[in-house]
Design a protein around this motif. Structure first.
Motif, PDB file in Angstrom:
ATOM      1  N   VAL A 132       0.744  -1.092   0.063  1.00 37.41           N
ATOM      2  CA  VAL A 132      -0.052   0.088   0.072  1.00 37.41           C
ATOM      3  C   VAL A 132       0.956   1.291   0.273  1.00 37.41           C
ATOM      4  O   VAL A 132       1.792   1.330   0.775  1.00 37.41           O
ATOM      5  N   GLU A 190       0.886   5.763  -0.685  1.00 37.10           N
ATOM      6  CA  GLU A 190       0.336   6.930  -0.848  1.00 37.10           C
ATOM      7  C   GLU A 190       0.734   7.872  -1.918  1.00 37.10           C
ATOM      8  O   GLU A 190       1.955   7.896  -2.082  1.00 37.10           O
ATOM      9  N   ARG A 193      -4.827   6.450  -1.856  1.00 39.65           N
ATOM     10  CA  ARG A 193      -4.319   5.216  -1.113  1.00 39.65           C
ATOM     11  C   ARG A 193      -4.177   4.314  -2.240  1.00 39.65           C
ATOM     12  O   ARG A 193      -5.466   3.956  -2.950  1.00 39.65           O
ATOM     13  N   VAL A 199      -3.012   0.430  -3.825  1.00 37.44           N
ATOM     14  CA  VAL A 199      -2.325  -0.895  -3.706  1.00 37.44           C
ATOM     15  C   VAL A 199      -1.642  -1.560  -4.828  1.00 37.44           C
ATOM     16  O   VAL A 199      -2.370  -1.429  -5.717  1.00 37.44           O
ATOM     17  N   ASP A 234      -7.158   1.712  -3.398  1.00 35.50           N
ATOM     18  CA  ASP A 234      -7.338   0.641  -2.393  1.00 35.50           C
ATOM     19  C   ASP A 234      -8.920   1.004  -1.668  1.00 35.50           C
ATOM     20  O   ASP A 234      -8.880   1.239  -0.603  1.00 35.50           O
ATOM     21  N   ARG A 235      -9.686   0.996  -2.656  1.00 35.18           N
ATOM     22  CA  ARG A 235     -11.089   1.113  -2.074  1.00 35.18           C
ATOM     23  C   ARG A 235     -12.011   0.539  -2.636  1.00 35.18           C
ATOM     24  O   ARG A 235     -12.166   0.831  -4.069  1.00 35.18           O
ATOM     25  N   ALA A 260     -10.887  -1.619   2.102  1.00 36.92           N
ATOM     26  CA  ALA A 260      -9.618  -1.574   1.830  1.00 36.92           C
ATOM     27  C   ALA A 260      -9.311  -3.059   0.960  1.00 36.92           C
ATOM     28  O   ALA A 260      -9.157  -3.911   1.565  1.00 36.92           O
ATOM     29  N   SER A 272      -6.591  -3.879   0.047  1.00 36.97           N
ATOM     30  CA  SER A 272      -5.423  -4.215   0.362  1.00 36.97           C
ATOM     31  C   SER A 272      -5.571  -5.253   1.665  1.00 36.97           C
ATOM     32  O   SER A 272      -4.559  -6.230   1.724  1.00 36.97           O
ATOM     33  N   CYS A 308     -12.663  -8.180  -1.888  1.00 34.33           N
ATOM     34  CA  CYS A 308     -12.900  -7.271  -0.650  1.00 34.33           C
ATOM     35  C   CYS A 308     -13.230  -8.084   0.652  1.00 34.33           C
ATOM     36  O   CYS A 308     -13.818  -8.797   0.497  1.00 34.33           O
TER      37      CYS A 308
END
Length: 137
Positions: free
Chosen positions: A19, A21, A26, A28, A41-42, A49, A51, A78
């Motif tokens: 992960v 930034e 964010r 992954v 990452d959503r 998340a 990840s 997920c």
């Protein structure tokens, strides 16, 4: 889109993820046998998340009792509601035309081709004159 150096290749082994930034997002990053892919990452369903999910493969059946497993590790599930997404494209398995995770381009580049930060050492010319070192300042 701006480019961001996120990790040395060795930091994300085959089958691994990291992960990061970048640009306030964010993201992954996945390593699928030496090919790198990046996803937001959503989960688009309720924001879980990705990840934290497990990597899985694709199971298909052409008749009852007969199954074919392929693409091991190429899907991310997920952790909240088990929605599955193709790591290579970000598309969901159940509705690939309408539901997807935002993918980001990812590539491997040699360190020598990257500009190293905003820092640059100040240099001054130096010469040797009859056994004396002279620095021009």
């Amino acid at each position: 889109m701006s480019r961001h150096v996120v990790a040395p290749v060795a930091e994300i082994p085959p089958g691994g993820r990291k992960v990061v930034e970048a640009a306030g997002k964010r993201i992954v990053v996945f390593n699928l046998d030496g090919d790198f892919f990046a996803l937001l990452d959503r989960c688009p369903h309720q924001g879980g998340a990705l990840s934290g999910g497990i990597q899985c493969g694709l199971t298909l059946s052409d008749e009852p009792g007969r199954y074919h497993f392929s693409r091991a590790g190429e899907f991310i599930r997920c952790p909240w509601h088990q929605w599955e997404f193709d790591i290579r494209t970000g598309k969901s398995w159940f509705d690939p035309r309408r539901t997807k995770v935002r993918p980001f381009p990812a590539a491997v580049e040699a360190g020598a081709t990257l500009v190293e930060g905003p820092y640059q050492a100040e240099t001054v010319p130096v010469s040797v004159e009859e056994s004396y070192v002279v620095v021009e300042a």
